[in-house]
Write an enzyme that holds these catalytic residues in place. Sequence first.
Site, PDB file in Angstrom:
ATOM      1  N   CYS A  53     -53.655  53.712 -45.593  1.00 16.57           N
ATOM      2  CA  CYS A  53     -52.348  53.612 -46.262  1.00 16.57           C
ATOM      3  C   CYS A  53     -51.555  54.919 -46.144  1.00 16.57           C
ATOM      4  O   CYS A  53     -52.051  55.982 -46.510  1.00 16.57           O
ATOM      5  CB  CYS A  53     -52.595  53.277 -47.738  1.00 16.57           C
TER       6      CYS A  53
HETATM    7  N1  LIG Z   1     -45.122  53.435 -54.312  1.00 18.11           N
HETATM    8  C1  LIG Z   1     -46.484  53.434 -54.004  1.00 18.11           C
HETATM    9  C2  LIG Z   1     -46.791  52.456 -52.880  1.00 18.11           C
HETATM   10  C3  LIG Z   1     -48.248  52.351 -52.581  1.00 18.11           C
HETATM   11  C4  LIG Z   1     -48.565  51.114 -51.733  1.00 18.11           C
HETATM   12  O1  LIG Z   1     -47.688  50.274 -51.485  1.00 18.11           O
HETATM   13  N2  LIG Z   1     -49.833  50.993 -51.290  1.00 18.11           N
HETATM   14  C5  LIG Z   1     -50.249  49.813 -50.518  1.00 18.11           C
HETATM   15  C6  LIG Z   1     -51.071  50.189 -49.291  1.00 18.11           C
HETATM   16  S1  LIG Z   1     -50.161  50.978 -48.022  1.00 18.11           S
HETATM   17  C7  LIG Z   1     -51.205  48.967 -51.332  1.00 18.11           C
HETATM   18  O2  LIG Z   1     -52.118  49.485 -51.935  1.00 18.11           O
HETATM   19  N3  LIG Z   1     -51.031  47.657 -51.309  1.00 18.11           N
HETATM   20  C8  LIG Z   1     -51.954  46.745 -51.932  1.00 18.11           C
HETATM   21  C9  LIG Z   1     -51.376  45.386 -52.106  1.00 18.11           C
HETATM   22  O3  LIG Z   1     -50.199  45.218 -51.817  1.00 18.11           O
HETATM   23  O4  LIG Z   1     -52.104  44.488 -52.523  1.00 18.11           O
HETATM   24  C10 LIG Z   1     -46.871  54.853 -53.637  1.00 18.11           C
HETATM   25  O5  LIG Z   1     -46.164  55.501 -52.843  1.00 18.11           O
HETATM   26  O6  LIG Z   1     -47.853  55.327 -54.162  1.00 18.11           O
END
Ligand SMILES: N[C@@H](CCC(=O)N[C@@H](CS)C(=O)NCC(=O)O)C(=O)O
Length: 319
Positions: free
Chosen positions: A46
């Site tokens: 990520c």
């Molecule tokens: N705004 C957050 C975004 C984090 C994010 O979107 N992480 C994604 C992975 S790249 C995630 O964990 N997604 C899990 C899901 O959508 O189920 C940050 O910058 O910390």
Amino acid sequence: MSIRWKTTKGEFVRQVSSFRNTVSAEPGNPFQPAPDRYHLYVSTACPWAHRTLVVRALKGLEDVLPVSIVDWHLASDKGWHFSDAATTPGAIPDTVNGFAYLHELYFKADPEYSARFTVPVLWDKQLGTIVNNESSEIIRMLNTAFDEWSSAPGLTFYPESLRQQIDDVNAWIYDQINNGVYKTGFATTQDAYERNCKAVFAALARVEDILAESEFLVGSTFTEADIRLFTTMVRFDPVYHTHFKCTSGTVAHDFPNILRWLRRVYQMPKIAATVDMDHIKKHYYVSHIKINPTQVVPLWDGPDLTVPVGEFVPRSQRK
Ligand SMILES: N[C@@H](CCC(=O)N[C@@H](CS)C(=O)NCC(=O)O)C(=O)O
């Protein structure tokens, strides 16, 4: 269990992070800095979580802030899960709570939690809760809050005198590049795709111009703006170009100044070790089955980032 990103007219809309507390020595703050009190949950796939790993490494906080690294596979129903390194090389299980899934962490912190279960997560072992799950805020905490135990105290990626410039560059790079590649890749209408893809490449052209004359995004100082862009650009050619259909160019062939900057950052001490291309490629190409139903992972890892770059010379002074 599955919580969808909100979309309107085929447009991907990123959710706002829910836990927004701060680790700081401010009197009365329940989250006081201390060594080994907090734990960082990340995915090396990520780009948002990757930012926190870079700052943790550069500030020498490895012992102060231990990590768990989720398996690269993001399941559409249960989300991120933990594996051990024998099953998934590069994974580090949840040594704090012993959970199998990241969502268990969110429910422990808030049984009513109803948003997505994202990484990174900054966890407080003492209070048994999530401090913060917003990468841009976590990197600011790691930048200063743990300086007492840091091997690089005083090293800052958000210097006072450059804050306005850093904030300005972060704002458009977030919208058009960091999140822009997601808006392009997750678009479900032609119009949303084309609009966002064009915005990505307009912003890359702007970055290319900046990096022609300047070593880093904000002059000759390496700042959090570079870290935030780095974790997107290292994924650009191997993933976003192909998987997210950002096909109007590659870093390797069309953006020589970005390529030189990418190599310069990659070659800084400790940065290369934070890049796990195996997790990165498998995560996107195998997890997003709507985008890539065959789950075949392309061979290319992007340009060779180990090629030496030498001293920075602005374009206007190049022979
Ligand atoms: N705004 C957050 C975004 C984090 C994010 O979107 N992480 C994604 C992975 S790249 C995630 O964990 N997604 C899990 C899901 O959508 O189920 C940050 O910058 O910390």
